[in-house]
Design a protein around this motif. Structure first.
Motif, mmCIF file in Angstrom:
data_model
loop_
_atom_site.group_PDB
_atom_site.id
_atom_site.type_symbol
_atom_site.label_atom_id
_atom_site.label_comp_id
_atom_site.label_asym_id
_atom_site.label_seq_id
_atom_site.Cartn_x
_atom_site.Cartn_y
_atom_site.Cartn_z
ATOM 1 N N PHE A 189 -1.886 2.330 5.761
ATOM 2 C CA PHE A 189 -1.601 1.078 6.460
ATOM 3 C C PHE A 189 -2.863 0.227 6.559
ATOM 4 O O PHE A 189 -2.857 -0.965 6.236
ATOM 5 C CB PHE A 189 -1.053 1.395 7.853
ATOM 6 N N VAL A 190 -3.961 0.821 6.974
ATOM 7 C CA VAL A 190 -5.223 0.102 7.116
ATOM 8 C C VAL A 190 -5.780 -0.295 5.751
ATOM 9 O O VAL A 190 -6.244 -1.424 5.550
ATOM 10 C CB VAL A 190 -6.245 0.967 7.884
ATOM 11 N N ILE A 191 -5.722 0.623 4.784
ATOM 12 C CA ILE A 191 -6.304 0.366 3.464
ATOM 13 C C ILE A 191 -5.533 -0.727 2.733
ATOM 14 O O ILE A 191 -6.125 -1.633 2.118
ATOM 15 C CB ILE A 191 -6.326 1.661 2.628
ATOM 16 N N ASP A 192 -4.216 -0.674 2.788
ATOM 17 C CA ASP A 192 -3.396 -1.685 2.116
ATOM 18 C C ASP A 192 -3.704 -3.077 2.651
ATOM 19 O O ASP A 192 -3.855 -4.038 1.895
ATOM 20 C CB ASP A 192 -1.917 -1.349 2.307
ATOM 21 N N VAL A 223 1.822 6.895 -1.310
ATOM 22 C CA VAL A 223 1.327 5.517 -1.222
ATOM 23 C C VAL A 223 -0.195 5.506 -1.294
ATOM 24 O O VAL A 223 -0.795 4.664 -1.983
ATOM 25 C CB VAL A 223 1.829 4.839 0.069
ATOM 26 N N ALA A 224 -0.846 6.430 -0.596
ATOM 27 C CA ALA A 224 -2.310 6.510 -0.658
ATOM 28 C C ALA A 224 -2.780 6.723 -2.090
ATOM 29 O O ALA A 224 -3.753 6.094 -2.546
ATOM 30 C CB ALA A 224 -2.810 7.640 0.238
ATOM 31 N N MET A 229 4.393 -0.706 -10.737
ATOM 32 C CA MET A 229 3.079 -1.305 -10.556
ATOM 33 C C MET A 229 2.073 -0.569 -11.431
ATOM 34 O O MET A 229 1.982 0.660 -11.412
ATOM 35 C CB MET A 229 2.687 -1.222 -9.080
ATOM 36 N N ALA A 230 1.323 -1.301 -12.218
ATOM 37 C CA ALA A 230 0.418 -0.684 -13.190
ATOM 38 C C ALA A 230 -0.742 0.014 -12.502
ATOM 39 O O ALA A 230 -1.213 -0.390 -11.451
ATOM 40 C CB ALA A 230 -0.122 -1.773 -14.119
ATOM 41 N N TYR A 276 4.720 -0.274 -3.598
ATOM 42 C CA TYR A 276 3.959 0.572 -4.524
ATOM 43 C C TYR A 276 4.847 1.489 -5.360
ATOM 44 O O TYR A 276 4.358 2.438 -5.981
ATOM 45 C CB TYR A 276 2.929 1.397 -3.746
ATOM 46 N N ALA A 277 6.160 1.205 -5.367
ATOM 47 C CA ALA A 277 7.128 1.951 -6.174
ATOM 48 C C ALA A 277 7.154 3.437 -5.813
ATOM 49 O O ALA A 277 7.280 4.307 -6.674
ATOM 50 C CB ALA A 277 6.840 1.780 -7.664
ATOM 51 N N VAL A 278 7.035 3.714 -4.524
ATOM 52 C CA VAL A 278 7.123 5.086 -4.012
ATOM 53 C C VAL A 278 8.486 5.260 -3.353
ATOM 54 O O VAL A 278 8.860 4.477 -2.473
ATOM 55 C CB VAL A 278 6.001 5.371 -2.995
#
Length: 245
Positions: free
Chosen positions: A136-139, A179-180, A1-2, A159-161
């Motif tokens: 979780f909330v932000i996504d 992820v954050a 993901m860019a 997110y390619a993590v």
């Protein structure tokens, strides 16, 4: 993901936190393992502490199937629960007192359960912990209409993590932090982590209201019930408690 945005400065050094427990009831269940660490701007862990607790109760087979810790192992190798809870509280307070934001995936689960554990053992719970970063909330706020579940494993893959050992406290904590940081590179987050913290309170409330409407529509909740959207610490166990990993 860019990567479309530079990493916000406040995501260049973050605390990470995760619990594995005896179940999903934040008021009644107990800590089995805990992890608190610190990641640098590249997502590398530079400080780490992991605990195994004897929760003082039987670990249900269903919980053992998730995180791999049996009652026998916890009793033989685990530290007393009160000691573990106290040390986790000290570690988190130290980070927050230094102004280091703490990342926790579905923070209202882990922080609420920790608060109940603190009270259970006669310890002072974290009082309005901030700043907290909850991927979780932000996504859900920035990519609201993406279909599919939002467990940590699925969101990390999106997110390619890498997350090769899901439901292991240190692996989950590190993945949540990465992820954050990935979200911070993908979306225009608020200018300060304190602004982000405040916005997450509103986002979590709105997301709970939407989930309540859905659950009522499919018969999972009665019309007078509601999902608790209090964030980052719930005052009580919600009607629908979900472990999102």
């Amino acid at each position: 993901m860019a990567d479309d945005h530079p990493l916000p400065p406040w995501l260049s050094r973050i605390g990470v936190f995760d619990l594995e427990t005896t179940g999903i009831d934040v008021a009644a269940d107990r800590i089995v393992t805990a992890h608190v660490g610190v990641l640098d701007a590249d997502g590398q862990q530079i400080v780490a502490r992991t605990w195994l607790a004897d929760p003082g109760i039987e670990i249900p087979e269903g919980a053992t199937a998730v995180h791999g810790i049996t009652t026998e192992r916890a009793r033989e190798e685990g530290r007393p629960a009160r000691e573990v809870v106290a040390q986790v509280l000290i570690a988190l307070r130290s980070l927050l007192d230094q102004g280091v934001p703490v990342v926790a995936y579905n923070a209202s689960y882990d922080l609420s359960l920790l608060a109940h554990e603190a009270v259970r053992h006669g310890l002072a719970p974290l009082s309005d912990p901030a700043p907290i970063i909850d991927p979780f909330v932000i996504d859900k706020a920035f990519d609201r209409y993406r279909r599919g579940k939002r467990t940590l494993s699925i969101v990390a893959e999106h997110y390619a993590v890498a997350l090769s050992d899901a439901h292991e406290a240190s692996a989950d904590a590190i993945a949540a932090g990465r992820v954050a940081q990935a979200i911070g590179r993908q979306f225009p987050l608020p200018g300060t982590v304190h602004d982000l913290h405040t916005r997450q309170i509103g986002w979590a409330r709105a997301q709970a209201e939407s989930l309540t409407e859905y659950f009522i529509s499919v018969g999972r909740l009665e019309p007078d019930d509601a999902v608790d959207g209090t964030w980052p610490v719930r005052p009580h166990s919600p009607v629908e408690s979900t472990r999102l990993v």
